[in-house]
Design a protein around this motif. Structure first.
Motif, PDB file in Angstrom:
ATOM      1  N   ASP A 632       0.832  -1.205   0.000  1.00  0.00           N
ATOM      2  CA  ASP A 632       0.000   0.000   0.000  1.00  0.00           C
ATOM      3  C   ASP A 632       0.870   1.259   0.000  1.00  0.00           C
ATOM      4  O   ASP A 632       0.537   2.255  -0.665  1.00  0.00           O
ATOM      5  N   GLY A 636       0.894   3.986  -2.912  1.00  0.00           N
ATOM      6  CA  GLY A 636       0.561   5.360  -2.568  1.00  0.00           C
ATOM      7  C   GLY A 636       1.609   6.360  -2.993  1.00  0.00           C
ATOM      8  O   GLY A 636       1.308   7.541  -3.194  1.00  0.00           O
ATOM      9  N   SER A 647       2.914  -1.215 -11.001  1.00  0.00           N
ATOM     10  CA  SER A 647       1.645  -1.118 -10.279  1.00  0.00           C
ATOM     11  C   SER A 647       0.835  -2.399 -10.436  1.00  0.00           C
ATOM     12  O   SER A 647       0.212  -2.876  -9.480  1.00  0.00           O
TER      13      SER A 647
END
Length: 889
Positions: A632, A636, A647
């Protein structure tokens, strides 16, 4: 202040608070290191009542005011009376041993529940209170208090001498970078962030102050940065703290040494014995011919507290003493005494220091050149580029990009190509998308040398686009090279060929090894460039030729003398991903550990892949929550300019971890996000997310959607067959099969395996089939999955929970990680699970020892301690160190 990089320290204090007996701990660290923030984080973590005692600076003047403040902090009826009584000077009982006994008796009289007492800045209390708190810390039995106090310096002969100590050091470089970015605005340049992280020594408060001290033009990378950084209040406090017990002669030596980022020994005006004494005291570093002030805060304070006139006079003396003996030092000192400074010699000196592995010195020389000189001609630009190339070769990508951005475009292609090549390489290694818009416009090349340069840039960017899975962009660039193929150099032709191989591999059409480079003969591979070998290794790994890829990467790592360090780190990254894809988890963990250890003080190449590898290691070792947090955080921090393939891989791993942890509903959105990003890739073995998505949909009771995804997987596999695809498709067909055909589909899913196949994939199939097979056969699948997970290097154990499976609902055995146990075992049950060696480690953990201290006391390596703790967590279902202690208490 935001807490960054302090999880082990927080865990240790939380474990102490969870102990069944009273205990004490000192947290020792320099000003600004984050002691207050650490105690605040602990107060939020523990479940015990917390008493916070903040110490005012004026309390040193009032006898026993600290003890009075301690009693006042308790929410107890009798505490106010005790606070007032201990504040009275005339009470004859309050002195010496009698005072200590009276103090402890008063604490006993409160009859507190188990309570965590946090005293911040204990050494700012008055001396009498420190003595009393020290007396209490050794006699806590029966008080119900767990005492944690922070202080700047721990004296061996002080009142707290017998209390265990935890030293709170500076942040590691990676954590310091995170702290810099958390305090800065969005326009902070990466190179400036790296400079601040290094020059603040990892001190959180110094980072915060420097971010607000530098001008916006300096933070964005437009203007040079003063080196050393100008002192802020916490820097002055750190320096005065370090100099508090030094003589005037020591300070004079350090002040002279602070005139330069590094000096060559012997140094005029400095006695060598004095340098050795300061080195023994930890204030000076001696490395071969060089000496420098170790602490950047101390150098900053000493440098800027000296008047400009005194600095100039000292530099003038050193100019004379270094002339003809230390050319680079001579340049440095002369830049402070000359009216006109030529930046090129300083930039050349910076480049030489970068090649020697001294990036902080290189940065100091470069910033001095930019501050004192004027960059105008092409020679200045060439010197900047040479510095950027040297820093990039050493793996200092952000610093290389800083000086690249300060160089101006050239009019002639050969000179401009050098700048563009460095730009593309730094973007690639930083994980950014390589746009290369300059190459997309039509280009009329007349000169053959310029044509070769141009085709080389096209091939380079095509290779980077292929590694981002941007196959259309890579093919377009390769198409442009065809008309210039005759003028391309042999190295460029090699690069073009390897890029074609990588594209074919991503498409699932890589030729057999026998058709590649004389059958991958050692003589043919040795003639290839580093980047060509990297592309070939990626192609082989993507094409499931793991052994051949391993051989290529090993050959690259063996080029220690001829390759730049940056390529060695890139190879470690790709080797780790190769072993992960191969299911060779134990070897992959070793490579990830090496990758992590090799760059503890610098930036990472492929930062998203680094986060992916660390998250995967956490998952394999039973720390799934930590793995999800890493993923995460990586997702982010990714700007929109970066390649989508990273990604997609992060989302796919996130979904896989959630699926294996028994949370298919949460796994489905992550896997669908990965699928949306990778929809243009038709090779199902590349991302491997479709099989996970099928299983997640089945487990979530959505069989119709699972069948549609399984049909896509089947179509893609038949178009591009791979070994992984055959295994995954057989598993998915069994999961979505109708009840009359399910038994045969399950048999086919198990029969598809061959002896050389990955045990991890075998474990995945057995675990998935346990959810859909008949109840009387589930235990057999569970046992097979557990054995296969163990063979792959992952320790799982079965637990039971209901799973929705198409038309029937029944309770089956499902494999999930040990940390997800449904209930906590009793302490006696925990101890019976453990071996004698594991019980010894657990005993030290409950006593508040850290891993390094456990290793020393039990005569084992720190890595062995970490592995045993991982095994213990898996066995007992502990989520963290503090949870383990809580289970045992």
């Amino acid at each position: 202040m935001e807490i960054t990089g302090r999880e082990p320290e927080i865990d240790r204090i939380a474990a102490l608070a969870a102990l069944p007996r009273e205990s004490a701990l000192l947290v020792v660290g320099e000003p600004g290191v984050g002691k207050t923030a650490l105690l605040e984080a602990v107060a939020l973590r523990v479940t015990l009542p917390v008493v916070r005692v903040a110490v005012s600076g004026r309390e040193e003047e009032w006898s026993r005011s600290g003890v009075s403040a301690l009693f006042a902090a308790f929410d107890h009826d009798g505490a106010a009376e005790l606070s007032a009584r201990f504040a009275r000077d005339e009470d004859p009982r309050i002195h010496g041993l009698a005072a200590g006994q009276e103090f402890v008796a008063s604490i006993h009289s409160l009859r507190l529940p188990p309570t965590l007492v946090l005293i911040d800045d204990l050494d700012r209390m008055d001396a009498a209170s420190v003595e009393l708190v020290g007396f209490l810390a050794t006699r806590l039995a029966g008080t119900a208090i767990r005492l944690v106090a922070s202080l700047r310096r721990h004296r061996a002969d002080g009142a707290m001498r017998s209390v265990p100590v935890m030293h709170l050091g500076p942040l590691a470089f990676d954590d310091a970078l995170t702290a810099v970015r958390s305090h800065a605005t969005a326009d902070l340049a990466d190179g400036v962030a790296a400079i601040i992280a290094a020059e603040t020594g990892g001190n959180p408060q110094a980072i915060h102050e420097q971010i607000h001290h530098l001008r916006p033009e300096q933070l964005s990378g437009v203007d040079p940065i003063p080196m050393p950084l100008r002192p802020t209040p916490v820097v002055e406090a750190i320096a005065l703290h370090a100099l508090s017990d030094r003589t005037q002669d020591d300070v004079a030596v350090l002040t002279r040494l602070a005139l330069a980022p590094v000096m060559r020994v012997p140094i005029a005006g400095i006695d060598r014995d004095a340098l050795d004494d300061l080195a023994d005291a930890g204030l000076v570093d001696l490395h071969g011919q060089y000496a420098w002030v170790r602490d950047p805060h101390l150098r900053s304070y000493l440098h800027w507290r000296t008047s400009a006139r005194d600095r100039r006079e000292s530099h003038a003396e050193l100019v004379a003493s270094t002339d003809g003996r230390a050319p680079r030092q001579h340049l440095w000192h002369r830049s402070y005494t000359s009216e006109h400074v030529d930046p090129i010699p300083l930039l050349d000196a910076a480049r030489s220091y970068a090649l020697e592995g001294l990036p902080r010195v290189a940065v100091a020389f470069a910033e001095r050149a930019l501050t004192a000189g004027s960059l105008s001609g092409s020679a200045d630009q060439d010197a900047l580029l040479a510095l950027g190339e040297a820093l990039a070769g050493q793996g200092r990508i952000a610093l290389a990009d800083r000086y690249l951005q300060m160089s101006q475009p050239h009019r002639r292609l050969p000179a401009e190509a050098r700048r563009l090549r460095l730009q593309y390489i730094t973007e690639y290694l930083a994980g950014d998308h390589v746009h290369a818009d300059e190459l997309l416009a039509p280009f009329d090349v007349q000169d053959s040398d310029e044509a070769e340069t141009y085709v080389g840039l096209l091939a380079l960017v095509a290779a980077f686009r292929a590694q981002e899975w941007d196959l259309d962009g890579a093919r377009d660039l390769l198409q442009r090279t065809q008309s210039l193929h005759d003028v391309a150099s042999p190295a460029t032709k090699q690069l073009i060929g390897a890029t074609h191989d990588l594209i074919r591999s991503i498409d699932g059409e890589l030729p057999p090894d026998q058709a590649l480079y004389d059958g991958l003969a050692a003589s043919a591979l040795s003639a290839l460039s580093d980047l060509t070998l990297i592309l070939l290794g990626c192609a082989l790994s993507t094409g499931e030729r793991y052994r051949s890829a391993r051989r290529v990467f090993s050959l690259l790592l063996g080029r220690t003398g001829s390759s730049a360090p940056i390529w060695a780190e890139a190879v470690r990254a790709l080797s780790a991903l190769n072993e992960i894809r191969a299911g060779n988890f134990r070897q992959a963990i070793r490579i990830v550990d090496q990758w992590e250890a090799t760059r503890r003080d610098g930036e990472r190449v492929f930062p998203s892949d680094f986060a992916l590898a660390l998250a995967w290691r956490d998952h394999v070792e039973g720390r799934s929550e930590a793995a999800i947090e890493r993923i995460d955080a990586a997702l982010g921090m990714r700007p929109s300019t970066q390649g989508w393939s990273s990604s997609a891989r992060l989302h796919a791993l996130r979904g896989r971890i959630l699926l294996l942890d028994g949370n298919p509903e949460a796994a489905i959105p992550a896997l669908e996000a990965a699928d949306a990003l990778a929809r243009g890739i038709r090779n199902p073995a590349l991302l491997r997310h479709l099989a996970d998505l099928v299983e997640a949909l089945v487990r979530a009771g959505r069989p119709d959607e699972a069948r549609r995804i399984a049909a896509r997987l089947a179509a893609d596999h038949h178009a591009r067959p791979t070994r992984w695809g055959a295994i995954a498709l057989a598993r998915c067909m069994a999961l979505v099969a109708e009840p009359p055909f399910r038994t045969d589909a399950i048999a086919r899913a198990l029969d598809v395996f061959e002896p050389a196949d990955s045990p991890y994939e075998r474990a995945r199939s057995s675990a998935a089939l346990a959810a859909v097979d008949a109840p009387d056969r589930c235990e057999r699948h569970v046992a097979a999955a557990a054995a296969a997970f163990e063979a792959a290097g992952m320790r799982y154990r079965p637990r039971r929970r209901p799973v929705a499976v198409q038309e029937q609902q029944h309770v089956v055995a499902e494999l999930t990680p040990v940390p997800a146990t449904p209930s906590d075992p009793t302490p006696s049950a925990i101890l019976t699970m453990l071996t004698a060696e594991e019980r010894a480690v657990v005993q030290k953990v409950t006593q508040g020892y850290r891993n390094k201290e456990i290793a020393t006391s039990l005569y084992m390596s720190q890595r062995t301690v970490e592995l045993r703790l991982t095994q213990i967590y898996r066995k007992v279902g502990a989520r963290s160190r503090s949870h383990l202690v809580a289970l045992l208490t």
